[in-house]
Design an enzyme around this catalytic site. Structure first.
Site, PDB file in Angstrom:
ATOM      1  N   ASP B 150       0.737  -1.251   0.020  1.00  0.00           N
ATOM      2  CA  ASP B 150       0.047  -0.209   0.080  1.00  0.00           C
ATOM      3  C   ASP B 150       0.796   1.320  -0.010  1.00  0.00           C
ATOM      4  OD1 ASP B 150      -2.418   1.429  -0.048  1.00  0.00           O
ATOM      5  OD2 ASP B 150      -3.261   0.193   1.533  1.00  0.00           O
ATOM      6  N   ASP B 210      -9.468   3.624  -3.219  1.00  0.00           N
ATOM      7  CA  ASP B 210     -10.287   2.297  -2.893  1.00  0.00           C
ATOM      8  C   ASP B 210     -11.628   2.270  -3.584  1.00  0.00           C
ATOM      9  OD1 ASP B 210      -8.088   1.475  -1.527  1.00  0.00           O
ATOM     10  OD2 ASP B 210      -9.230   1.149   0.334  1.00  0.00           O
TER      11      ASP B 210
END
Lengths: 415, 415, 415, 415
Positions: B150, B210
């Site tokens: 990430d 996201d």
């Protein structure tokens, strides 16, 4: 597409030109043929030799189409494991690249090759990033006269003009260090504005993603609406979109360093005759390299007619000024637009071109206040001999005289 | 959402594919399950083992869903103070990660883990920036097969492709150095254009913020209108917005390196059955990794029906070409738009998909000049056997034949 | 501006919070007073001590307004020529900064100072670029508890998150190295996206150019239409424009690191009472530091009424979630727009706020499908006790109950 | 163009000014004459000496036009091969630059020169990149008082403020190191925002591409719609477009460091008298350097009338505030717009200016709530003596009184 040649009755001094990249090449935009647009990865020694012969037999070399460029996929599976030198595919090129180059030279032509400033080429072969010196040295040994240098798999080395410049300058220096004059054709798709940083390192630089053999279809794989700060050049850029892209950057081209609008699609079948006439005309006046991309061993008369128009080629090779400028662009209600382009030539001549990307035929008046805006009032008010460059005169030469005109051209119809 | 499979009566060579990242993984888009979308930080050994068992008992592993990925919040409060090695939460994982990994492997599945190329993970746990080597080494010792990596708290290390590439390449090298094949799933939310720089370092790369479990709601936490130069990827990106984002970057995906549209929301409750059908269909044809994000221990029949459609999964895993391309997008007066997507498959087959994001049912004609624009005139004019991939044939297999068609599909209605 | 507090009859777990910058400060958004908005460069020891006394006498310290911050122009003409240490103006501060700080501390308050990460401060005094260590050390010796750190004359050290981060991280490290807890209030006007890179180095970061004491006037000195990639933050940003700017970046704030919308203008005269109510309400729910910017020695009852609303302050200091989110923004035909904002609070409470920037009063229905979009269907369908936070109940406390409601609020009128 | 001078009956303190670049020059915007706009590359010793004499004989030096600047093309073919020092063209400058400079100084004027922070100048002569020290040293030896420093052929050294700053700071340091006060006029066309990074290194900085001697024609060679993040400044920027560009960046100018809107075109023939009045008025109130660009040896009375308007020059040289601010810009239906600009002067005076870029005459009311927005309500409500700066009073001085007014100016007509 309508294109007129105007001969002024007064005198206009041609602008002085300063060579940009200092290797003495591409004094006028380079001309030639390249394997990619028609053959893609499906190339061999025979593909290239056949094309070279066809260039000669069709008299294209006499018109200036002298570079025969072998694009991607000439590579063996890997570099020489001992020396790191590049190696050609032994099946496609059983006699090696040096032999091919010699044969091209023996025909009086020049030979070009392809690589990428990345880990791989766009076709997935070994790239030159980190191998600039050995690659340039090998190309020189092979007798290479021209390098098209691509941008795939560049490991993040873009994002500012400095980063892009430095990556492509590495190959420029390596080529110069060989002592052999090798025309350096940069292909970084306009990233980070090569028109600003490339003139001191390259002879030409691509300004956009790869051309699509289509007049003006929007394709999402060429997503940017302009190229000045485009972060995804992509490919499948229709011909008229590349003309749009070229409008603001024409100011940066000069002798020795040209904006490259990508290789020609004339003869590849995706456009009509009139559309290919437009394509060839604009590539000429925008001073793009004129690199044929069709199968020159198998050309229709129409294709030959277009690519052998000496009047149009003459516009491209004339050093009276930089590329043509767009004087106006007007939206058409039904979609698309009308455009007026103009350019000064040497010997007190000028050219104007009209472009119609709308779905219908349009009628426009051309005001000389627009066409000769750059030259000023004297030129806007005087009379010109006019010739149409897509018509032939009685001797069969392109550029038939169509009269004299002053102040503007009324009611021009463009298809 | 309407999706047709077209079987050409003529032959189309499948495009050759070149593996991008060279670790031999993700030859087709990876499939599996991940803890985050349903469980967030509330995970433990049991959450993961139960899911693994459910993948098997529901026959999902047989369809290719093989990676079981433990997302954020598996961490202890701090790294090992002596060695700096990562440590798992001893309460959530009383037997350690190695034991969990062994159990997953014993079931015939593969095990994935999560970290961030930052000081902290997005959930505030210790990140891997500056700890790439020890973390990769530890993951390998734990038997990890997959890393989702990430982008949170990255200490300003973004802003040019070079800066982002270098930060993520550090982990790529560290993973390769372990000698264990570990699929590298980059998650930098599309910053600095990973489709350009990630193919040589990662097996997939997220292209946006996201996903939101919602069809097309605009949410200001996902503020960018496109992702080509987005400076705040955010999160809460509705499903149809991610499809929009994916359109221009499909050209960059190839075997070994895929655009990741984020984990699936099918079964999590925020969309209708038809919307989840669209979600799953487009993730498939856009060649996104298919990582389930629902609670696989508790699935409705509708959810199972969607995620087990072998015809749709087959589109995702087919290597006949890259991702589907959007051939047109037409604004609808009431809001939203209609879209036509098309993709070549291997064995002379093709798929077309229609998307309607307007509030009402729409009727459209599909012209094969659009659907087969890339293949050219021959393909635009020939006849095809057509099957509907969301219907079952008499044997209960997905992809029921619905006839033969030529030139286009008239009056398709899409809900 | 209408603002409701909703107490759910069901339970919503407050989101866990992770401190961002690790100096233990600004666990909730900092509160206090700053010299700049009212006094500009015209400050002295007396200005600051008088304000400190007024904070106490008006009971503002009891509400949390504890930081007394001395902004720009406290400086002598030059640093100490021998040591390079910063020196205060001996005329304005005859007893020195240490003495001033001691007096502030003796009153039970905390003391803040100002500098710039540049060659000069914005007011042309010596800046801290290259002097981070000696400045931090001196501030610590002076007993400073808070540093507002500006961005003027930064010698080109911006343009990527990395460049900006590194410049501001230098001071962060220097402050930490002193051993004294000093709240670090970054003020780089949102350049290069501090919401992305500042959370690990600072307790708050300004997101835009300086505030203008005006409701919503467009001023060309604050030219950017959004702040995500603004290259000229400028100043004179009207209050409602800053609310607009804040919408997408709320997601990045958390305990220990907050988006700073700039100091308050309440009481400075450029807005009406209702406009200041809006200003104070939104700064609260957007979790901005609440730093008074008016002359606290001379306040109207209206000003006091606004800044002492404990219900509103409570929203700002509540750690039940991050800042409020904008659930929709609807253009109004006459200009301006209507906005719905919502936020979760601790203890199963919620707040919604309506904003009207159009020239007329507007009537809207609020659908709980929008207000509780983030919480999901259960919350959208249940009943809530509602209180209006700008009304007082019988005991004189803010937040008068106005009934119970389910599904939405009908026909709310907002001025 | 209408321009009023307002003398307030109340008192307004002039804003304090802080010199930006610390060489003590350009305390007010520099004034003078430059070869480029009229003569281009066609210059010689005689061109420059004749102009200097004409400045004196036309009394222009008495008004402040003191710098005589020799722009591009003064160069020999190459630098001195032994020392690397710059050399002037021996044919154009047979007595050398030092002799020319001496003669200019003997007339009581100051002498300026030109170079580029690149490999070549824009005209293709040798540039100063990498030669900063020897060039600055030579200029000082030649008695140079002013350097215009251009941006061509910069080898990719742009793209972030840091990269551009560092390249131009090299010359700034070199000039300072000579010990001779040399006004440093940066010309990087606004790339990377020089208004942010140049104030500490230069006395002025160009904000856009080169000016076009035209009121407002759009020309694709100046393609950016604003300059805050323009990646292709180009040239051929019409006068009114540069005014548009200047609006947001006025806030960054101050004594010692000015926004340069490019050299004046007054007298070069591309605009009408009224348009040149607008051009000169706005260059003045925007505090641009006033560098004449016409042939001062051959001026019409109209040209002289414009450039000798002492009231307008006085606005430019007044240090009562920074540049004028645009208070509103209103689109006109027929195209173009109306604009209100306002500026504080010293001694309690103010100036307002109206601009009309539409094709027709327009009538507007000016509300003092707009004109005196920055000064606040007191100033919006009081009475002012008004004079029109383009009219002469009985003594022949510019700035004829046209009455007293309060609250606003009704029904102003602007051509």
């Amino acid at each position: 597409m309508t294109m007129f040649n105007l001969k002024s009755l007064a005198y206009l001094a041609a602008l002085g030109v300063v060579a940009a990249h200092d290797n003495g090449l591409a004094i006028t935009p380079q001309m030639g043929w390249n394997t990619w647009n028609h053959f893609g990865c499906d190339i061999s020694e025979d593909t290239i030799l056949s094309a070279a012969k066809a260039l000669i037999s069709n008299n294209l070399t006499a018109l200036g189409y002298n570079y025969v460029v072998m694009d991607d996929c000439w590579h063996a599976a890997a570099r020489d494991s001992a020396t790191g030198a590049p190696v050609a595919d032994p099946e496609k090129f059983p006699n090696g690249v040096k032999d091919l180059s010699d044969k091209i030279h023996d025909m009086g032509l020049k030979f070009g090759i392809y690589s990428s400033a990345g880990k791989y080429t766009c076709g997935g072969r070994f790239g030159s990033l980190g191998f600039e010196e050995i690659d340039a040295k090998t190309y020189a040994e092979w007798g290479v006269d021209y390098l098209k240098y691509d941008n795939c798999f560049n490991e993040g080395l873009s994002g500012t003009p400095q980063i892009s410049h430095d990556r492509f300058a590495n190959m420029s220096r390596a080529l110069n260090a060989t002592g052999r004059p090798i025309l350096y054709s940069m292909c970084n798709w306009g990233e980070d504005g090569p028109w600003n940083f490339a003139p001191t390192i390259a002879n030409s630089w691509r300004i956009s993603g790869d051309i699509l053999d289509n007049f003006d279809r929007f394709d999402e794989r060429c997503p940017c609406t302009d190229i000045i700060d485009c972060k995804l050049a992509g490919f499948h850029c229709a011909m008229a979109r590349i003309i749009d892209f070229a409008a603001p950057v024409g100011q940066k081209a000069r002798s020795g360093g040209w904006n490259d609008l990508d290789m020609l699609e004339v003869g590849n079948g995706g456009m009509t005759f009139d559309e290919y006439v437009t394509h060839f005309s604009f590539w000429s006046i925008l001073k793009s390299p004129l690199i044929l991309g069709n199968d020159v061993t198998n050309m229709s008369n129409e294709t030959l007619e277009i690519i052998t128009n000496t009047a149009i080629i003459g516009l491209n090779q004339d050093l009276g000024s930089g590329p043509a400028n767009r004087m106006w662009k007007r939206t058409v209600k039904e979609g698309g637009d009308l455009q007026l382009w103009a350019m000064s030539l040497s010997n007190n001549r000028f050219v104007i071109a009209l472009l119609n990307t709308s779905p219908n035929q349009q009628t426009v008046d051309v005001d000389f206040a627009d066409a000769f805006f750059d030259q000023g009032k004297t030129y806007q008010q005087q009379a010109y001999q006019v010739s149409d460059l897509w018509q032939k005169d009685d001797s069969g030469n392109w550029g038939k005289s169509v009269g004299t005109i002053q102040g503007g051209i009324k009611n021009v119809q463009i298809a």
